[in-house]
Design a protein around this motif. Structure first.
Motif, PDB file in Angstrom:
ATOM      1  N   ARG A  84       4.188 -81.929 -27.947  1.00 18.60           N
ATOM      2  CA  ARG A  84       4.550 -82.827 -29.045  1.00 18.60           C
ATOM      3  C   ARG A  84       4.813 -82.073 -30.332  1.00 18.60           C
ATOM      4  NH1 ARG A  84       0.666 -87.723 -30.037  1.00 18.60           N
ATOM      5  NH2 ARG A  84       2.332 -88.017 -31.590  1.00 18.60           N
ATOM      6  N   SER A  85       4.001 -81.032 -30.619  1.00 20.18           N
ATOM      7  CA  SER A  85       4.146 -80.310 -31.889  1.00 20.18           C
ATOM      8  C   SER A  85       5.351 -79.383 -31.899  1.00 20.18           C
ATOM      9  CB  SER A  85       2.874 -79.501 -32.174  1.00 20.18           C
ATOM     10  OG  SER A  85       1.750 -80.345 -32.242  1.00 20.18           O
ATOM     11  N   ASN A  86       5.677 -78.788 -30.752  1.00 19.21           N
ATOM     12  CA  ASN A  86       6.710 -77.759 -30.725  1.00 19.21           C
ATOM     13  C   ASN A  86       8.047 -78.226 -30.163  1.00 19.21           C
ATOM     14  OD1 ASN A  86       5.189 -75.037 -31.429  1.00 19.21           O
ATOM     15  ND2 ASN A  86       3.847 -76.190 -30.075  1.00 19.21           N
ATOM     16  N   LEU A  87       8.029 -79.224 -29.315  1.00 21.48           N
ATOM     17  CA  LEU A  87       9.266 -79.635 -28.657  1.00 21.48           C
ATOM     18  C   LEU A  87       9.762 -81.016 -29.076  1.00 21.48           C
ATOM     19  CD1 LEU A  87       8.530 -78.391 -25.014  1.00 21.48           C
ATOM     20  CD2 LEU A  87       9.670 -77.178 -26.868  1.00 21.48           C
ATOM     21  N   PHE A  88       8.841 -81.928 -29.369  1.00 21.23           N
ATOM     22  CA  PHE A  88       9.247 -83.296 -29.678  1.00 21.23           C
ATOM     23  C   PHE A  88       8.597 -83.777 -30.978  1.00 21.23           C
ATOM     24  CE2 PHE A  88       9.506 -82.802 -25.073  1.00 21.23           C
ATOM     25  CZ  PHE A  88      10.788 -83.254 -24.809  1.00 21.23           C
ATOM     26  N   SER A  89       8.479 -82.889 -31.949  1.00 20.70           N
ATOM     27  CA  SER A  89       7.832 -83.266 -33.210  1.00 20.70           C
ATOM     28  C   SER A  89       8.665 -84.256 -34.008  1.00 20.70           C
ATOM     29  CB  SER A  89       7.547 -82.024 -34.048  1.00 20.70           C
ATOM     30  OG  SER A  89       8.754 -81.317 -34.293  1.00 20.70           O
ATOM     31  N   THR A  90       9.991 -84.127 -33.952  1.00 24.75           N
ATOM     32  CA  THR A  90      10.896 -85.039 -34.645  1.00 24.75           C
ATOM     33  C   THR A  90      12.026 -85.428 -33.698  1.00 24.75           C
ATOM     34  OG1 THR A  90      12.242 -83.232 -35.534  1.00 24.75           O
ATOM     35  CG2 THR A  90      10.381 -83.986 -36.887  1.00 24.75           C
ATOM     36  N   ILE A  91      12.797 -86.412 -34.085  1.00 22.60           N
ATOM     37  CA  ILE A  91      13.919 -86.854 -33.245  1.00 22.60           C
ATOM     38  C   ILE A  91      14.963 -85.748 -33.076  1.00 22.60           C
ATOM     39  CG2 ILE A  91      15.830 -88.498 -33.092  1.00 22.60           C
ATOM     40  CD1 ILE A  91      14.038 -90.597 -34.322  1.00 22.60           C
ATOM     41  N   PRO A  92      15.388 -85.030 -34.159  1.00 20.61           N
ATOM     42  CA  PRO A  92      16.336 -83.909 -33.944  1.00 20.61           C
ATOM     43  C   PRO A  92      15.781 -82.835 -33.021  1.00 20.61           C
ATOM     44  CG  PRO A  92      16.291 -84.532 -36.264  1.00 20.61           C
ATOM     45  CD  PRO A  92      15.176 -85.280 -35.600  1.00 20.61           C
ATOM     46  N   ASN A  93      14.468 -82.500 -33.172  1.00 22.77           N
ATOM     47  CA  ASN A  93      13.879 -81.502 -32.278  1.00 22.77           C
ATOM     48  C   ASN A  93      13.856 -81.988 -30.828  1.00 22.77           C
ATOM     49  OD1 ASN A  93      13.455 -79.785 -34.378  1.00 22.77           O
ATOM     50  ND2 ASN A  93      11.253 -80.136 -34.533  1.00 22.77           N
ATOM     51  N   ILE A 149      16.048 -84.019 -29.450  1.00 22.74           N
ATOM     52  CA  ILE A 149      17.418 -83.939 -28.946  1.00 22.74           C
ATOM     53  C   ILE A 149      17.774 -82.503 -28.581  1.00 22.74           C
ATOM     54  CG2 ILE A 149      19.840 -84.270 -29.567  1.00 22.74           C
ATOM     55  CD1 ILE A 149      18.950 -86.629 -31.308  1.00 22.74           C
ATOM     56  N   LEU A 150      17.405 -81.539 -29.468  1.00 24.53           N
ATOM     57  CA  LEU A 150      17.685 -80.136 -29.178  1.00 24.53           C
ATOM     58  C   LEU A 150      16.921 -79.656 -27.948  1.00 24.53           C
ATOM     59  CD1 LEU A 150      17.665 -78.640 -32.801  1.00 24.53           C
ATOM     60  CD2 LEU A 150      19.643 -79.019 -31.324  1.00 24.53           C
ATOM     61  N   THR A 151      15.684 -80.119 -27.788  1.00 28.63           N
ATOM     62  CA  THR A 151      14.906 -79.728 -26.612  1.00 28.63           C
ATOM     63  C   THR A 151      15.553 -80.226 -25.328  1.00 28.63           C
ATOM     64  OG1 THR A 151      12.845 -79.712 -27.878  1.00 28.63           O
ATOM     65  CG2 THR A 151      12.668 -79.945 -25.486  1.00 28.63           C
ATOM     66  N   LEU A 152      15.976 -81.474 -25.316  1.00 30.67           N
ATOM     67  CA  LEU A 152      16.620 -82.023 -24.120  1.00 30.67           C
ATOM     68  C   LEU A 152      17.940 -81.308 -23.828  1.00 30.67           C
ATOM     69  CD1 LEU A 152      15.948 -85.831 -24.690  1.00 30.67           C
ATOM     70  CD2 LEU A 152      14.768 -84.291 -23.109  1.00 30.67           C
ATOM     71  N   LEU A 207      17.066 -77.915 -22.341  1.00 31.52           N
ATOM     72  CA  LEU A 207      16.637 -78.056 -20.950  1.00 31.52           C
ATOM     73  C   LEU A 207      17.819 -78.312 -20.027  1.00 31.52           C
ATOM     74  CD1 LEU A 207      13.400 -80.208 -21.396  1.00 31.52           C
ATOM     75  CD2 LEU A 207      13.543 -77.785 -20.805  1.00 31.52           C
ATOM     76  N   TRP A 208      18.802 -79.065 -20.497  1.00 33.64           N
ATOM     77  CA  TRP A 208      19.986 -79.323 -19.677  1.00 33.64           C
ATOM     78  C   TRP A 208      20.771 -78.033 -19.451  1.00 33.64           C
ATOM     79  CZ3 TRP A 208      25.294 -78.976 -20.660  1.00 33.64           C
ATOM     80  CH2 TRP A 208      26.121 -79.534 -19.681  1.00 33.64           C
ATOM     81  N   VAL A 209      20.923 -77.209 -20.520  1.00 34.24           N
ATOM     82  CA  VAL A 209      21.641 -75.942 -20.386  1.00 34.24           C
ATOM     83  C   VAL A 209      20.905 -75.010 -19.423  1.00 34.24           C
ATOM     84  CG1 VAL A 209      22.384 -73.870 -21.619  1.00 34.24           C
ATOM     85  CG2 VAL A 209      22.744 -76.115 -22.647  1.00 34.24           C
ATOM     86  N   LEU A 210      19.565 -74.936 -19.553  1.00 32.92           N
ATOM     87  CA  LEU A 210      18.785 -74.091 -18.645  1.00 32.92           C
ATOM     88  C   LEU A 210      18.926 -74.557 -17.195  1.00 32.92           C
ATOM     89  CD1 LEU A 210      15.505 -73.513 -20.707  1.00 32.92           C
ATOM     90  CD2 LEU A 210      17.282 -71.845 -20.201  1.00 32.92           C
ATOM     91  N   TRP A 211      18.927 -75.865 -17.018  1.00 26.74           N
ATOM     92  CA  TRP A 211      19.069 -76.388 -15.656  1.00 26.74           C
ATOM     93  C   TRP A 211      20.420 -76.010 -15.075  1.00 26.74           C
ATOM     94  CZ3 TRP A 211      17.016 -77.969 -11.404  1.00 26.74           C
ATOM     95  CH2 TRP A 211      17.766 -78.702 -10.481  1.00 26.74           C
ATOM     96  N   ARG A 212      21.470 -76.127 -15.871  1.00 28.85           N
ATOM     97  CA  ARG A 212      22.799 -75.768 -15.388  1.00 28.85           C
ATOM     98  C   ARG A 212      22.867 -74.276 -15.032  1.00 28.85           C
ATOM     99  NH1 ARG A 212      26.403 -79.241 -13.635  1.00 28.85           N
ATOM    100  NH2 ARG A 212      28.091 -77.876 -14.394  1.00 28.85           N
TER     101      ARG A 212
END
Length: 430
Positions: free
Chosen positions: A34-43, A45-48, A51-56
């Motif tokens: 929560r603190s590092n990946l989903f602390s705010t809405i922009p963070n 979105i960037l995290t997701l 993760l999508w780029v890493l998955w690809r």
């Protein structure tokens, strides 16, 4: 009043409440996410998106690695085994590992010699890098190691590295005599004395005296050549850079302007130009019939190139020190050499660590440029003998990925050590 006081005392707790565990969302992995990946809405979105780029990337690279072929005589055989499936042909690494590490001309029965020199390197640098852990007596082996490593890799007479070591001893004695007048004068005077001694001993013939099978420099190659150039040039460029930085700040006009011209000229010339000078042009300035080893010429040019950059990094560290440090050294009655060794340089070098490491990492990667002057380092081996062979012509990603992995591990280790050293030396902010 007494009744009110008695009632209020009844509400005063005389025992502690049992300690309760924190909420699940405020402890452990959930809190970190929560603190590092989903602390705010922009963070979030960037995290997701990350993760999508890493998955690809992993979905494309993982089958290529997991289905890789490690046992095949050629690229065509790899493709027959894969039969249209996705997979890498890593058999080239299994078959040509010795050429990638040692070159294609170094005798295979002598691989133990460069491997021994590589392992002894960690013993030699341990008391330098981790000076608080290892005893100072190990520095004796550190001083002997360069000459021992030369004898192990190149072979020849044992008296050759012994005379080279004596040249350094004589150079140090001259340095200790002249350094009280000027650090730059003592440094370059010591080098001149060592060169004169080596010129005298070079005329002697040590053939047949304590001989080990000799390996010519042209037979060195692979990642071993990159390690030799990187280790030697970084080790030599740091003291030369310190001398140039101090010489540029010297009160002696001749020494100052020699250092200024050298630094500005070298920094204004590409390294590849200096390598071509070492390979072609330098031979025209040598006496007819003289044999100046190509690796030695390359080491000189790369060291000159790195020294100019390190000199500017250290000059920045010297400029960052307040004037009071110099005045404190004068008030203690220290001469120039003592002030630099005990007060000024330790602080300036601590400030300059990130810049020095940056130059060292860049220099180690730039050793691959020697492939353009027909020296078969790791990249030269890939571009030359391996890809030129009919068996492995067309294998690129596997070979270049292996080269990238070796350089990444080495450079990442240097970077991590520098960060650890900065934390160890950051005593003024604890």
């Amino acid at each position: 009043m007494s009744d009110v006081h008695a009632q209020s005392v009844g509400w005063v707790r005389d025992t502690l409440i049992d300690q309760q565990p924190p909420p699940v969302t405020e402890a452990g992995a959930v809190k970190w996410v929560r603190s590092n990946l989903f602390s705010t809405i922009p963070n979030a979105i960037l995290t997701l998106a990350a993760l999508w780029v890493l998955w690809r990337l992993l979905s494309g690279v993982a089958p290529w690695i997991l289905n890789g072929i490690w046992d095949a005589p050629s690229l065509s055989a790899c493709r027959e085994i894969l039969d249209g499936a996705t997979g890498g042909c890593f058999a080239v690494l299994a078959e040509r590992w010795n050429q990638l590490l040692f070159g294609f001309q170094y005798p295979s029965e002598l691989y133990w010699r460069p491997m021994s020199a590589f392992l002894l390197l960690f013993v030699a640098i341990a008391p330098v890098l981790f000076y608080k852990t290892f005893p100072r007596q190990m520095l004796i082996f550190t001083a002997i190691y360069p000459f021992l490593a030369y004898w192990l890799i190149w072979g020849g007479s044992l008296l050759t590295p012994v005379c080279a070591g004596l040249g350094f001893v004589i150079g140090y004695l001259v340095y200790a005599r002249l350094v009280t007048q000027s650090f730059a004068m003592g440094f370059f005077g010591g080098i001149a004395a060592a060169l004169v001694f080596w010129w005298i001993t070079g005329a002697l013939n040590f053939t047949g005296i304590l001989m080990m099978e000799r390996v010519e420099s042209r037979n060195l190659g692979g990642f071993m050549l990159n390690l030799i150039l990187g280790t030697v040039c970084v080790s030599l460029s740091i003291p030369f850079g310190i001398a140039l930085a101090l010489g540029r700040q010297s009160d002696m006009p001749i020494i100052k302007w020699i250092c200024v011209v050298f630094i500005e000229f070298i920094r204004g010339v590409p390294l590849i130009t200096l390598l071509f000078v070492a390979n072609v042009v330098l031979a025209y300035f040598l006496p007819p019939g003289s044999n100046f080893d190509l690796i030695l010429r390359v080491i000189i040019m790369i060291t000159m190139f790195a020294s100019a950059y390190i000199a500017e990094v250290i000059r920045g560290g010297l400029a960052a020190l307040p004037k009071g440090q110099y005045e404190a050294a004068d008030s203690l009655g220290l001469d120039y050499a003592q002030a630099m060794r005990l007060i000024i340089l330790p602080q300036a070098l601590k400030i300059s660590i990130p810049g020095i490491v940056n130059v060292a990492v860049g220099l180690f990667k730039d050793t691959t440029l020697v492939s353009v002057i027909s020296m078969f380092d790791l990249v030269g081996m890939i571009r030359g003998p391996i890809l030129a062979s009919t068996e492995w012509n067309g294998v690129y990603w596997e070979l270049l990925g292996f080269a990238a992995l070796l350089f990444f591990v080495t450079c990442y280790g240097i970077s991590q050590y520098s960060q650890w050293l900065e934390r160890q030396l950051n005593t003024d902010r604890r």
